[in-house]
Write a protein that holds these residues in place. Structure first.
Motif, PDB file in Angstrom:
ATOM      1  N   ALA A  93      26.370  -6.139   2.672  1.00 13.32           N
ATOM      2  CA  ALA A  93      25.369  -6.250   1.616  1.00 13.32           C
ATOM      3  C   ALA A  93      25.449  -7.566   0.852  1.00 13.32           C
ATOM      4  N   GLY A  94      26.666  -8.032   0.562  1.00  8.06           N
ATOM      5  CA  GLY A  94      26.831  -9.240  -0.230  1.00  8.06           C
ATOM      6  C   GLY A  94      26.465 -10.520   0.491  1.00  8.06           C
ATOM      7  N   ASN A  95      26.356 -10.467   1.824  1.00 12.94           N
ATOM      8  CA  ASN A  95      26.055 -11.674   2.595  1.00 12.94           C
ATOM      9  C   ASN A  95      24.594 -11.783   3.010  1.00 12.94           C
ATOM     10  N   ILE A  96      23.791 -10.755   2.745  1.00 15.30           N
ATOM     11  CA  ILE A  96      22.442 -10.713   3.310  1.00 15.30           C
ATOM     12  C   ILE A  96      21.509 -11.731   2.664  1.00 15.30           C
ATOM     13  N   ALA A  97      21.393 -11.709   1.346  1.00 16.49           N
ATOM     14  CA  ALA A  97      20.423 -12.588   0.672  1.00 16.49           C
ATOM     15  C   ALA A  97      20.669 -14.068   0.955  1.00 16.49           C
ATOM     16  N   PRO A  98      21.909 -14.568   0.834  1.00 15.69           N
ATOM     17  CA  PRO A  98      22.121 -15.994   1.138  1.00 15.69           C
ATOM     18  C   PRO A  98      21.752 -16.351   2.574  1.00 15.69           C
ATOM     19  N   LEU A  99      22.108 -15.473   3.521  1.00 12.08           N
ATOM     20  CA  LEU A  99      21.850 -15.784   4.924  1.00 12.08           C
ATOM     21  C   LEU A  99      20.362 -15.739   5.245  1.00 12.08           C
ATOM     22  N   VAL A 100      19.651 -14.755   4.708  1.00 15.89           N
ATOM     23  CA  VAL A 100      18.203 -14.684   4.925  1.00 15.89           C
ATOM     24  C   VAL A 100      17.537 -15.965   4.426  1.00 15.89           C
TER      25      VAL A 100
END
Length: 259
Positions: free
Chosen positions: A27-34
Motif C-alpha cells: 500500500a505504501g509504495n503504490i502512489a509514488p510508483l503510479v
C-alpha cells in the motif's frame, strides 16, 4: 473484491501500452510508483494511450483501498484482485491476460525498479521487431543484502549453465514483450524466472537494458528470488525438459486446385 473497469468502459482510447504491476501488501509504495510510471510514459510517448494494470495478489493491508482511491483520479489505472495470494508468476500472467495493449511492460511493485527505464525497454523491443521477443532489464548497483546477492549470483550461474539463456539477471521485474507472444508460452508457477529461456525456445532473440536498482520505499519483501530452493531446482529441470522437447514449428499452407 473490487470491480474490474476497462479503459473502453470509461470512454478511453484502447491503450497501445500496458504496464503490469504485481503486488502483495504494498500500500505504501503504490502512489509514488503510479505517478512515476505515468510520468515516464507520458514523457516518452505523448501520443500513445496507456494503462497501468495492478494485480493485487491477495493483499491483506490497504492495497485495495489505495488503488481504488487512485483509480478515482486516474482513468488509465486498473486493479485486478486475486481472492488469495497465488504468487508472482500467477499475478504477472493475470495482468498480461487482462491487458488491452499489444505491448506489455512489467515492473515490480515495491519501487525498487525505476519506471524511467520502461520507455527504453519498449524502444529496444520495437526496434528489434520481429526478431526480438523480449527485452529484459539487467540490474546494476543492486540494493539488496549480501546474502540475497549471493543467492541471486548462485541461482543465475546455475540457471545460465543449465539453460544457456545468455542472461545474467532474470530476477529483474522490468521487462517488455508483446502480449500474444507471452500468452503463447507454457505456463507454470515460477515462469517469470525463466522468461528468456522460454522466449529463446520459441525462436526469438532477447534484448537487454541495464537498469538501476533502488532502495525499497516502504514495507518488506513479499516475493523472493529462488527462496524456495527445491522448488527452484524442480522448475529449472522442468524448463530444461521443455527446451529439449521443443520441436520445429510446422510452416504450412493450404494447396488448392488452380482455377
Amino acid at each position: 473484491m473490487s470491480e474490474t473497469i476497462s479503459p473502453q468502459s470509461r470512454g478511453l482510447d484502447s491503450p497501445a501500452i500496458s504496464v503490469v504491476v504485481p503486488v502483495r501488501n504494498e500500500a505504501g509504495n503504490i502512489a509514488p510508483l503510479v505517478g512515476e510510471i505515468a510520468a515516464a510514459l507520458q514523457g516518452a510517448f505523448p501520443e500513445r494511450a496507456f494503462e497501468i494494470v495492478y494485480v493485487n495478489d491477495g493483499s491483506s493491508d490497504g492495497t485495495e483501498q489505495e488503488l481504488l482511491r487512485l483509480m478515482a483520479l486516474h482513468p488509465w489505472l486498473r486493479q485486478i484482485k486475486h481472492a488469495q495470494s497465488c504468487g508472482q508468476s500467477a499475478a504477472v500472467r493475470t495482468g498480461v491476460a487482462a491487458a488491452h495493449g499489444d505491448i506489455v511492460a512489467t515492473i515490480d511493485g515495491d519501487g525498487q525498479n525505476d519506471p524511467a527505464f520502461i520507455p527504453k525497454l519498449i524502444a529496444v523491443l520495437e526496434d528489434g521487431a520481429p526478431r526480438v521477443g523480449l527485452v529484459a532489464g539487467q540490474r546494476v548497483g543492486r540494493k539488496a543484502t549480501g546474502f540475497k546477492k549471493l543467492q541471486s549470483r548462485i541461482a543465475n550461474a546455475v540457471r545460465s549453465a543449465v539453460l544457456k539463456d545468455g542472461t545474467r539477471d532474470t530476477g529483474c521485474g522490468l521487462k517488455a514483450f508483446h502480449r500474444d507472444m507471452f500468452l503463447g508460452l507454457p505456463y507454470f508457477d515460477g515462469l517469470h524466472r525463466f522468461l528468456p529461456a522460454l522466449v529463446r525456445r520459441d525462436g526469438f532473440d532477447i534484448g537487454y537494458v541495464d537498469v538501476v536498482d533502488r532502495p525499497r520505499h516502504s514495507g518488506v519483501s513479499n516475493y523472493g528470488f529462488f527462496d524456495r530452493l527445491w522448488v527452484g531446482i524442480l522448475d529449472l529441470a522442468g524448463v530444461w525438459w521443455l527446451i529439449r522437447r521443443k520441436k520445429r514449428v510446422p510452416q504450412s499452407k493450404e494447396i488448392t486446385l488452380a482455377r
